[in-house]
Design a protein around this motif. Structure first.
Motif, PDB file in Angstrom:
ATOM      1  N   GLY A 123     -88.448   5.455  34.178  1.00 58.61           N
ATOM      2  CA  GLY A 123     -89.051   4.108  34.113  1.00 58.61           C
ATOM      3  C   GLY A 123     -88.971   3.285  32.846  1.00 58.61           C
ATOM      4  O   GLY A 123     -89.771   2.591  32.509  1.00 58.61           O
ATOM      5  N   VAL A 124     -88.012   3.950  32.073  1.00 57.24           N
ATOM      6  CA  VAL A 124     -87.762   2.997  30.885  1.00 57.24           C
ATOM      7  C   VAL A 124     -87.273   1.489  31.178  1.00 57.24           C
ATOM      8  O   VAL A 124     -86.260   1.407  32.066  1.00 57.24           O
TER       9      VAL A 124
ATOM     10  N   GLY B 102    -104.251   8.142  37.432  1.00 53.06           N
ATOM     11  CA  GLY B 102    -103.148   8.234  38.610  1.00 53.06           C
ATOM     12  C   GLY B 102    -101.808   8.660  38.129  1.00 53.06           C
ATOM     13  O   GLY B 102    -101.578   8.711  36.962  1.00 53.06           O
ATOM     14  N   PRO B 103    -100.887   8.765  38.870  1.00 46.86           N
ATOM     15  CA  PRO B 103     -99.444   9.148  38.470  1.00 46.86           C
ATOM     16  C   PRO B 103     -98.805   7.992  37.341  1.00 46.86           C
ATOM     17  O   PRO B 103     -99.176   6.844  37.569  1.00 46.86           O
ATOM     18  N   LYS B 104     -98.125   8.406  36.412  1.00 43.79           N
ATOM     19  CA  LYS B 104     -97.583   7.814  35.482  1.00 43.79           C
ATOM     20  C   LYS B 104     -96.209   8.146  35.285  1.00 43.79           C
ATOM     21  O   LYS B 104     -95.926   9.196  35.356  1.00 43.79           O
ATOM     22  N   THR B 105     -95.104   7.456  34.773  1.00 41.81           N
ATOM     23  CA  THR B 105     -93.928   7.631  34.560  1.00 41.81           C
ATOM     24  C   THR B 105     -94.157   8.158  32.831  1.00 41.81           C
ATOM     25  O   THR B 105     -94.852   8.009  32.124  1.00 41.81           O
ATOM     26  N   ALA B 106     -93.010   9.066  32.595  1.00 45.05           N
ATOM     27  CA  ALA B 106     -92.806   9.616  31.340  1.00 45.05           C
ATOM     28  C   ALA B 106     -92.811   8.397  30.194  1.00 45.05           C
ATOM     29  O   ALA B 106     -93.490   8.301  29.123  1.00 45.05           O
ATOM     30  N   PHE B 107     -92.052   7.107  30.608  1.00 43.93           N
ATOM     31  CA  PHE B 107     -92.030   6.053  29.623  1.00 43.93           C
ATOM     32  C   PHE B 107     -93.549   5.395  29.553  1.00 43.93           C
ATOM     33  O   PHE B 107     -94.002   5.229  28.428  1.00 43.93           O
ATOM     34  N   GLU B 108     -94.176   5.500  30.684  1.00 40.43           N
ATOM     35  CA  GLU B 108     -95.734   4.753  30.296  1.00 40.43           C
ATOM     36  C   GLU B 108     -96.494   5.730  29.514  1.00 40.43           C
ATOM     37  O   GLU B 108     -97.084   5.261  28.567  1.00 40.43           O
TER      38      GLU B 108
ATOM     39  N   LEU C 237     -99.084   7.274  24.157  1.00 40.51           N
ATOM     40  CA  LEU C 237     -99.346   8.161  23.311  1.00 40.51           C
ATOM     41  C   LEU C 237     -98.531   7.387  21.632  1.00 40.51           C
ATOM     42  O   LEU C 237     -99.173   7.815  20.741  1.00 40.51           O
ATOM     43  N   PHE C 238     -97.624   6.755  21.905  1.00 34.25           N
ATOM     44  CA  PHE C 238     -97.095   6.160  20.557  1.00 34.25           C
ATOM     45  C   PHE C 238     -96.973   4.754  20.514  1.00 34.25           C
ATOM     46  O   PHE C 238     -95.918   4.008  20.468  1.00 34.25           O
TER      47      PHE C 238
ATOM     48  N   PHE D 216     -89.794   9.391  23.489  1.00 32.98           N
ATOM     49  CA  PHE D 216     -89.406  10.011  24.918  1.00 32.98           C
ATOM     50  C   PHE D 216     -89.351  11.288  25.090  1.00 32.98           C
ATOM     51  O   PHE D 216     -89.873  12.236  25.839  1.00 32.98           O
ATOM     52  N   SER D 217     -88.490  12.120  23.924  1.00 37.96           N
ATOM     53  CA  SER D 217     -88.413  13.413  23.991  1.00 37.96           C
ATOM     54  C   SER D 217     -89.745  13.992  23.706  1.00 37.96           C
ATOM     55  O   SER D 217     -89.918  15.145  24.352  1.00 37.96           O
TER      56      SER D 217
END
Ligand SMILES: [Zn+2]
Ligand SMILES: [Zn+2]
Length: 326
Positions: free
Chosen positions: A123-124, A271-277, A282-283, A295-296
């Motif tokens: 999702g980036v 609800g579900p989210k992408t790693a990017f979201e 978080l940051f 992202f890492s």
């Protein structure tokens, strides 16, 4: 020049780097073979500092018999080509660090393609994919291809300074090595642990292309568990101050991983989210500037939650989303 003698047989030199992590500490082991541990980045300042450091200690470049690399990051390897050229030193690294250090064109292309794919899958947004090229340009600016002559894994005594043994300490990178001297419990630990800040477990493409990607934070935590059991009296990190209470620091880092994983788990309540979201939540201040790092960090903690069966991956609208397992 800021340098100090740790004891007679190890000298350290602090070199500024252009990176957020701050200056790097490189080491010179005065064994039977003069051994340089990491080189610093490819900057004029690093070259001048190393030159002055060698002279001050009564050495010339040609006295360096070998260079041992803890891992491939350019703050550690950038000046390697020049050091090798001026000294003729043998270069020693983990086999999986070699394609990065030699900057093999096919590998660089594969590396970029891996990141483009994984960013897109997670999702980036398209306008941020330029980070892949930016990362490569940074590597090319502060490093240059250099040869590796000897490939070593963990548990091997270093020739010429046999009391020092390699310790496989992956996680920050998948090929990270430290050096350990059993007789007094000293460790030259590279970026494995940093006292002042938590070292990142970076996402990397698998060097063996048919393998699935490593889950960097899980790998890192496993290595931390192993090192916590070792009798380390003094840990000389490549960044920041010496570490004397390595077990406490490892426990603290492991606890913080758990807390961050809990925070991500909470964010998924909506609800579900992408790693990017999730990385944006978080940051919020640095995600746009520091995509590889944020992202890492996010994906690493999602791996942790997935391994604990607290989240699962679902494909929604062409991207991977993480969903809580209730
Ligand atoms: Zn590093
Ligand atoms: Zn570093």
């Amino acid at each position: 020049m800021k340098s100090h003698s740790v004891e007679t047989e190890i000298l350290s030199l602090q070199i500024p780097t252009p990176f957020n992590v701050g200056p790097i500490n490189i080491f010179l082991i005065k064994g039977e073979m003069l051994t340089l541990v990491d080189t610093g980045p490819k900057t004029i300042e690093a070259r001048e500092l190393l030159d002055a450091f060698l002279k001050k200690n009564g050495f010339s470049w040609s006295d360096i018999g070998q260079v041992f690399l803890t891992h491939q990051h350019v703050d550690h390897t950038g000046l390697l080509a020049e050091v090798h050229e001026r000294s003729g030193a043998t270069v020693i690294a983990h086999p999986d660090a070699v394609p990065y250090i030699e900057m093999d064109a096919g590998f660089v292309e594969y590396h970029d393609a891996f990141f483009l794919r994984i960013y897109q899958e997670n999702g980036v947004p398209d306008e941020m994919l330029g980070h892949v090229i930016k990362f490569r340009q940074m590597m090319e600016k502060f490093g240059e291809p250099a040869p590796v002559h000897v490939r070593v894994e963990g548990g091997v005594p270093l020739q010429g300074v046999e009391e020092w043994k390699t310790v496989f300490t992956p996680g920050h990178t998948q090929n990270h090595l430290a050096l350990y001297r059993e007789q007094d419990g000293w460790m030259l630990s590279g970026d494995f642990l940093i006292k002042e800040i938590s070292s990142n477990a970076f996402l990397e493409p698998p060097v063996y292309r048919e393998m699935p990607r490593a889950r960097p934070l899980l790998v890192y935590r496993e290595a931390m568990g192993r090192v916590a059991k070792m009798n380390v009296t003094r840990m000389f990190s490549a960044h920041g101050e010496e570490i004397t209470e390595h077990r406490e620091l490892i426990e603290h880092r492991l606890r913080r991983h758990g807390e961050r994983a809990d925070k991500i788990h909470q964010l998924l309540e909506e609800g579900p989210k992408t790693a990017f979201e999730l990385s944006v939540s978080l940051f919020p201040k640095i995600f746009s500037k520091e995509l590889p790092l944020t992202f890492s960090e996010t994906l690493g903690h999602l791996d942790l939650l997935e391994a604990a069966q607290r989240v699962e991956v679902v494909e929604l609208g062409g991207v991977k989303k993480y969903r809580r397992v209730e």
